[in-house]
Scaffold this active site. Structure first.
Site, PDB file in Angstrom:
ATOM      1  N   ARG A 252       0.819  -1.214   0.000  1.00 28.40           N
ATOM      2  CA  ARG A 252       0.000   0.000   0.000  1.00 28.40           C
ATOM      3  C   ARG A 252       0.856   1.269   0.000  1.00 28.40           C
ATOM      4  O   ARG A 252       0.441   2.303  -0.502  1.00 28.40           O
ATOM      5  CB  ARG A 252      -0.999  -0.038   1.156  1.00 28.40           C
ATOM      6  CG  ARG A 252      -2.076  -1.107   0.925  1.00 28.40           C
ATOM      7  CD  ARG A 252      -2.974  -1.311   2.135  1.00 28.40           C
ATOM      8  NE  ARG A 252      -2.275  -1.824   3.290  1.00 28.40           N
ATOM      9  CZ  ARG A 252      -2.041  -3.115   3.545  1.00 28.40           C
ATOM     10  NH1 ARG A 252      -2.471  -4.024   2.714  1.00 28.40           N
ATOM     11  NH2 ARG A 252      -1.400  -3.488   4.634  1.00 28.40           N
TER      12      ARG A 252
ATOM     13  N   GLU B 205       4.265  -9.206  14.109  1.00 31.51           N
ATOM     14  CA  GLU B 205       3.529  -9.640  15.297  1.00 31.51           C
ATOM     15  C   GLU B 205       3.434 -11.158  15.358  1.00 31.51           C
ATOM     16  O   GLU B 205       3.269 -11.739  16.413  1.00 31.51           O
ATOM     17  CB  GLU B 205       2.119  -9.027  15.285  1.00 31.51           C
ATOM     18  CG  GLU B 205       2.150  -7.514  15.399  1.00 31.51           C
ATOM     19  CD  GLU B 205       0.908  -6.872  14.825  1.00 31.51           C
ATOM     20  OE1 GLU B 205      -0.180  -7.434  14.986  1.00 31.51           O
ATOM     21  OE2 GLU B 205       1.053  -5.803  14.214  1.00 31.51           O
TER      22      GLU B 205
END
Length: 175
Positions: free
Chosen positions: A58, A95
């Site tokens: 993005r 994560e």
């Protein structure tokens, strides 16, 4: 119109407990896209910027549009194995694991002023890896710009502790 209202939240994606902030709803809105690009470009319009570096994927869409608006070049940072030329690599923590990103070795000339652009900053791991790659090439980071900051995850603060100027168009509290 506020950009935040055009960003969709998808609960429990990509895993349970995550509130995914999806900017595709913002990008598909003509006025929203204009506000996004004008907002980021306007914030940096009076700074010396030689290149915009966008993080896959993005960050490519946003960064290229901002680069066009500012009249500067665009440089992609991609996942490992996606760039055809000689690259520098940087591993970074996610994560839920780790990954490697790359930049072309000739993408930035030492001393060039660089603006790092991505859609979102959470924990800051990806952005800090990108900063490391820019540093390896001798780029001077003029700023780190994001559409969304998730302040509860501390990524923006991590960049600021490194002495880097940061900017985000909006924030979402919580994770």
């Amino acid at each position: 119109m506020h950009l935040k209202s055009l960003i969709r939240t998808i609960p429990h994606y990509p895993k349970q407990g995550i509130m995914f902030r999806d900017i595709t709803t913002l990008l598909k809105d003509p006025k929203g896209l204009q506000l996004l690009v004008d907002g980021l470009a306007g914030h940096y319009a009076h700074q010396k910027i030689d290149k915009i570096v966008g993080i896959e994927a993005r960050g490519f869409v946003i960064g290229a549009a901002v680069a066009y608006k500012l009249g500067v070049g665009f440089v992609p940072i991609r996942k490992s194995g996606k760039l055809p030329g000689q690259t520098f690599q940087q591993e970074y923590a996610l994560e839920y694991g780790s990954d490697v990103m790359e930049i072309h070795q000739d993408a930035i000339v030492a001393g060039e002023s660089v603006l790092l652009v991505d859609d979102l900053i959470a924990t800051g791991g990806t952005a800090m890896a990108a900063v490391s790659l820019i540093d390896q090439l001798g780029g001077i980071i003029a700023g780190c710009a994001f559409v969304i900051d998730l302040p509860d995850l501390g990524g923006m603060q991590r960049l600021q502790h490194l002495g880097l100027p940061t900017f985000a168009l909006c924030q979402f509290e919580g994770e």
